[in-house]
Each structure stands twice: as structure tokens, then as C-alpha cells.
Design an enzyme around this catalytic site. Structure first.
Site, PDB file in Angstrom:
ATOM      1  N   HIS A 150       5.090 -62.552  41.874  1.00 44.76           N
ATOM      2  CA  HIS A 150       6.264 -61.734  42.197  1.00 44.76           C
ATOM      3  C   HIS A 150       5.987 -60.244  42.095  1.00 44.76           C
ATOM      4  CE1 HIS A 150       9.467 -65.148  41.799  1.00 44.76           C
ATOM      5  NE2 HIS A 150       8.833 -65.160  42.960  1.00 44.76           N
ATOM      6  N   ARG A 178       4.062 -66.525  49.980  1.00 41.16           N
ATOM      7  CA  ARG A 178       5.227 -67.392  49.745  1.00 41.16           C
ATOM      8  C   ARG A 178       5.140 -68.658  50.597  1.00 41.16           C
ATOM      9  NH1 ARG A 178      10.891 -66.613  51.973  1.00 41.16           N
ATOM     10  NH2 ARG A 178      12.129 -68.173  50.902  1.00 41.16           N
ATOM     11  N   TRP A 191      10.301 -56.672  42.983  1.00 37.66           N
ATOM     12  CA  TRP A 191      10.093 -56.794  41.540  1.00 37.66           C
ATOM     13  C   TRP A 191       9.325 -55.584  40.976  1.00 37.66           C
ATOM     14  CZ3 TRP A 191      10.097 -60.896  44.891  1.00 37.66           C
ATOM     15  CH2 TRP A 191      10.824 -62.029  44.535  1.00 37.66           C
ATOM     16  N   HIS A 235       5.259 -72.329  49.015  1.00 38.41           N
ATOM     17  CA  HIS A 235       6.329 -73.290  49.330  1.00 38.41           C
ATOM     18  C   HIS A 235       5.803 -74.524  50.060  1.00 38.41           C
ATOM     19  CE1 HIS A 235      10.308 -70.910  48.683  1.00 38.41           C
ATOM     20  NE2 HIS A 235       9.423 -70.656  47.746  1.00 38.41           N
TER      21      HIS A 235
HETATM   22 FE1  CCH Z   1       8.898 -66.630  44.447  1.00 36.84          FE
HETATM   23  N1  CCH Z   1      10.698 -66.053  45.201  1.00 36.84           N
HETATM   24  N2  CCH Z   1       9.829 -67.879  43.161  1.00 36.84           N
HETATM   25  N3  CCH Z   1       7.103 -67.295  43.806  1.00 36.84           N
HETATM   26  N4  CCH Z   1       7.989 -65.462  45.838  1.00 36.84           N
HETATM   27  C1  CCH Z   1      10.902 -65.140  46.195  1.00 36.84           C
HETATM   28  C2  CCH Z   1       9.957 -64.402  46.844  1.00 36.84           C
HETATM   29  C3  CCH Z   1       8.588 -64.527  46.637  1.00 36.84           C
HETATM   30  C4  CCH Z   1      11.176 -68.054  43.032  1.00 36.84           C
HETATM   31  C5  CCH Z   1      12.162 -67.489  43.817  1.00 36.84           C
HETATM   32  C6  CCH Z   1      11.915 -66.540  44.802  1.00 36.84           C
HETATM   33  C7  CCH Z   1       6.890 -68.224  42.838  1.00 36.84           C
HETATM   34  C8  CCH Z   1       7.867 -68.771  41.996  1.00 36.84           C
HETATM   35  C9  CCH Z   1       9.216 -68.629  42.186  1.00 36.84           C
HETATM   36  C10 CCH Z   1       6.629 -65.297  45.964  1.00 36.84           C
HETATM   37  C11 CCH Z   1       5.641 -66.061  45.361  1.00 36.84           C
HETATM   38  C12 CCH Z   1       5.892 -67.004  44.382  1.00 36.84           C
HETATM   39  C13 CCH Z   1      12.310 -65.041  46.442  1.00 36.84           C
HETATM   40  C14 CCH Z   1      12.936 -64.134  47.474  1.00 36.84           C
HETATM   41  C15 CCH Z   1      12.934 -65.901  45.586  1.00 36.84           C
HETATM   42  C16 CCH Z   1      14.427 -66.141  45.465  1.00 36.84           C
HETATM   43  C17 CCH Z   1      12.791 -64.709  48.887  1.00 36.84           C
HETATM   44  C18 CCH Z   1      13.334 -63.760  49.927  1.00 36.84           C
HETATM   45  O1  CCH Z   1      14.510 -63.413  49.828  1.00 36.84           O
HETATM   46  O2  CCH Z   1      12.568 -63.370  50.825  1.00 36.84           O
HETATM   47  C19 CCH Z   1      11.442 -68.954  41.909  1.00 36.84           C
HETATM   48  C20 CCH Z   1      12.817 -69.398  41.450  1.00 36.84           C
HETATM   49  C21 CCH Z   1      10.236 -69.290  41.379  1.00 36.84           C
HETATM   50  C22 CCH Z   1       9.917 -70.139  40.204  1.00 36.84           C
HETATM   51  O3  CCH Z   1      10.757 -70.484  39.403  1.00 36.84           O
HETATM   52  C23 CCH Z   1       5.504 -68.579  42.800  1.00 36.84           C
HETATM   53  C24 CCH Z   1       4.885 -69.623  41.869  1.00 36.84           C
HETATM   54  C25 CCH Z   1       4.877 -67.818  43.773  1.00 36.84           C
HETATM   55  C26 CCH Z   1       3.429 -67.789  44.184  1.00 36.84           C
HETATM   56  C27 CCH Z   1       2.424 -68.126  43.407  1.00 36.84           C
HETATM   57  C28 CCH Z   1       6.351 -64.190  46.867  1.00 36.84           C
HETATM   58  C29 CCH Z   1       4.986 -63.630  47.234  1.00 36.84           C
HETATM   59  C30 CCH Z   1       7.606 -63.703  47.287  1.00 36.84           C
HETATM   60  C31 CCH Z   1       7.868 -62.513  48.200  1.00 36.84           C
HETATM   61  C32 CCH Z   1       8.076 -62.955  49.628  1.00 36.84           C
HETATM   62  C33 CCH Z   1       8.370 -61.822  50.570  1.00 36.84           C
HETATM   63  O4  CCH Z   1       8.641 -62.128  51.736  1.00 36.84           O
HETATM   64  O5  CCH Z   1       8.337 -60.661  50.198  1.00 36.84           O
END
Ligand code: CCH
Length: 285
Positions: free
Chosen positions: A171, A43, A187, A47
Site C-alpha cells: 500500500h 493490485r 497511503w 487480486h
Molecule cells: Fe490493497 N487495496 N488491500 N493490497 N492495494 C487497494 C489498493 C491497492 C486492501 C484494500 C484495498 C493488499 C491488501 C489489501 C494494493 C496492493 C495490495 C484499495 C483501493 C483497497 C480498498 C482500490 C481502489 O480504489 O483503486 C485490503 C482490505 C487488503 C488486506 O486486508 C495486498 C496484500 C496488496 C499487494 C501485495 C495496491 C498496489 C493498491 C493500489 C491500486 C491502485 O490502482 O492504485
């Protein structure tokens, strides 16, 4: 000869494979709630990169501008201090590496260590010196929005529909943290293993607005009382005809997804970066 001895020494080139091996050692930690820092490293890499605007070349992983207040404080980045802090000992051990290279490499290492593809990575990002280089807040996607927003954000970076769906499969990893995004639950059932389960579950489970939940509106399986979730933006992958076609493609063939993900993620972490001409792709084994 004396003059030669006094000539300033070129710094030893960094062995990025050694850096990668040290990052891999940092992933597992029983004291971290999620068991692995892998998902939050992915993430962070995303970001750091996902602020890119192809129209003017601003944003992107170059600069590591999330070190500065305006970007660190963007609500979308809540919780990423956990990943940045975890990587500090690596920066201390290899001061030569830029934060921008370190954060993107950490994402690549995490994906590979969790069973995903070995994404070719190269060095050459530099760190900005002040907050003035921060992109404006609000460039990252908002999970409560619809397909129009998702397309706007990813098209701004330069991604097409298939790349959007391919990237979203990340995700499979990690979970939502109520104290970071406000959402909750993972997820998938194996959130530290990189598989195409995001697509298979999205396509096969019965998703409904979650009941008995006072956080932001989200979906969960088993008619809304389940143990895994989807964000509104994830559901758009199913509801949009074009997106859905790719969900099916990636659900049906994990290797096809690995290839699509690998190219899209490499593109993501290289957006806007001017690499030195001789920078080789490093493929971790
Ligand atoms: Fe994401 N993401 N993401 N995401 N994401 C969150 C967590 C992860 C969105 C929203 C969220 C991508 C696209 C999108 C990861 C990778 C990617 C969370 C929860 C949200 C909300 C954060 C939390 O509470 O910790 C949205 C909206 C979009 C697009 O529309 C893309 C692209 C990627 C990478 C290629 C990963 C990995 C996580 C998990 C992080 C964790 O700490 O577990």
C-alpha cells in the site's frame, strides 16, 4: 529426412525477459490519472492470486479466471479492467503467454521498475476455459473489517502474521479511487516508488477517522483532515500487538522488508500453481 522436415515444430520458448521489458514500457503514461500503471498492475497480480483457498486448492492466479464475469464482477475487483486492458497489446504480441502468467509477471515488473526488489518469477500458469473455474465471490479482504477477518482471509491462503504485514506494505503504492472502492487518497506521498514508507507513516503519523467525508469510514493523518489515508484494515496493523511488532521491524529496516515482501509476494503469485518441473526462476535485472 523428409519426415524429419515435416515433423511439427516445437514452438520457440518465449523470452520472458523480452515480455518483461515490453511490460515496463507500458507503465508510464501521463494520460492515466495516476501517472503510472504500476500500482494497478500490482493490485491485479494480487487480486488474481488472493482468492486461493489452501483447504481445497481452489482460486489463485492459475486460470486467470478474472477474465470471466463472476470474478471480474466481484466488487473487490472494480477498476482492474484498467490493468487487464492495458496488458492486452502484450498478449497480442506474445500469444503464447497465458493471461495468468502475464498478470503475475506484470506485478513483478511493476514492483521492480518502481524501485522494489526483483522478485523471482516463473512461467507455467495456464488459462481456464470457462467461468466454471471462477472461485466464489467474496474471498478477497474487506477493507472495512477487523484483524479477525484479515487473519481469516490470509490464513486461508496460507500466510502467517509476519507475511500479512509484509504484504500490506504494498500500500506504499497507488491510491484509493472513489469510483473503484469508494475510498479516496493515497497511503503515502510517493505512491509510484516502492519504499517502506507505508510502515514509517503508519507508525509516525497521527491517524484519526477522516472528517468531512461521506464515503466509507477511513482514517487520514493530521487528525483526520490530512492528505494521506489508512483503511480500517491498515489500522489493524498498528492496533494488533503482533502485527505492530512487524510494522516496527519493517519501518526500521527497509532491506528486511524487501526480503520479507519478496518471499511473500512470490508465494502469493504461485499459490495453487503446478509448475512444470523444469520451470526456472527468472530474476529480472
Ligand atoms: Fe490493497 N487495496 N488491500 N493490497 N492495494 C487497494 C489498493 C491497492 C486492501 C484494500 C484495498 C493488499 C491488501 C489489501 C494494493 C496492493 C495490495 C484499495 C483501493 C483497497 C480498498 C482500490 C481502489 O480504489 O483503486 C485490503 C482490505 C487488503 C488486506 O486486508 C495486498 C496484500 C496488496 C499487494 C501485495 C495496491 C498496489 C493498491 C493500489 C491500486 C491502485 O490502482 O492504485
Amino acid at each position: 529426412a523428409a519426415a524429419e522436415e515435416e515433423a511439427p515444430k516445437e514452438p520457440e520458448p518465449l523470452d520472458y525477459r523480452k515480455v518483461a521489458a515490453d511490460i515496463a514500457e507500458l507503465l508510464d503514461d501521463v494520460d492515466y490519472d495516476d501517472g503510472s500503471y504500476g500500482p494497478v498492475f500490482v493490485r491485479l497480480a494480487w487480486h488474481a492470486s488472493g482468492t486461493y483457498n489452501k483447504a481445497d486448492g481452489t482460486g489463485g492466479s492459475n486460470g486467470a479466471t478474472m477474465r470471466f464475469g463472476p470474478e471480474a464482477g466481484d466488487g473487490a475487483n472494480a477498476g482492474l479492467d484498467v490493468a487487464r486492458n492495458r496488458l492486452e497489446p502484450i498478449k497480442a504480441k506474445y500469444p503464447q503467454i497465458s493471461y495468468a502468467d502475464l498478470w503475475t509477471l506484470a506485478g513483478v515488473v511493476a514492483i521492480k521498475e518502481m524501485g522494489g526488489p526483483s522478485i523471482p518469477w516463473k512461467a507455467g500458469r495456464t488459462d481456464a476455459v470457462s467461468a466454471e473455474s471462477c472461485p466464489p465471490q467474496g474471498r478477497l479482504p474487506d477493507a472495512s473489517k477487523d484483524r479477525k477477518h484479515v487473519r481469516e482471509v490470509f490464513n486461508r491462503m496460507g500466510f502467517d502474521d509476519r507475511e500479512i504485514v509484509a504484504l500490506m506494505g504494498a500500500h506504499v503504492l497507488g491510491r484509493c479511487h472513489p469510483d473503484r472502492s469508494g475510498y479516496h487518497l493515497p497511503w503515502t506521498y510517493n505512491p509510484t516508488t516502492f519504499t517502506n514508507a507505508y510502515y514509517t507513516l503508519l507508525a509516525s503519523e497521527y491517524w484519526k477517522k477522516e472528517k468531512n467525508w461521506d464515503g466509507p469510514m477511513q482514517y487520514s493523518n493530521r487528525k483526520g483532515t490530512g492528505d494521506i489515508m489508512m483503511l480500517p484494515t491498515d489500522m489493524e496493523m498498528l492496533w494488533d500487538r503482533t502485527f505492530k511488532q512487524y510494522v516496527k521491524e519493517f519501518a526500521n529496516d527497509e532491506q528486511v522488508w524487501f526480503d520479507a515482501f519478496s518471499s511473500a509476494f512470490k508465494k502469493l503469485i504461485e499459490l495453487g500453481v503446478q509448475f512444470p518441473a523444469e520451470a526456472p526462476d527468472i530474476v529480472l535485472e
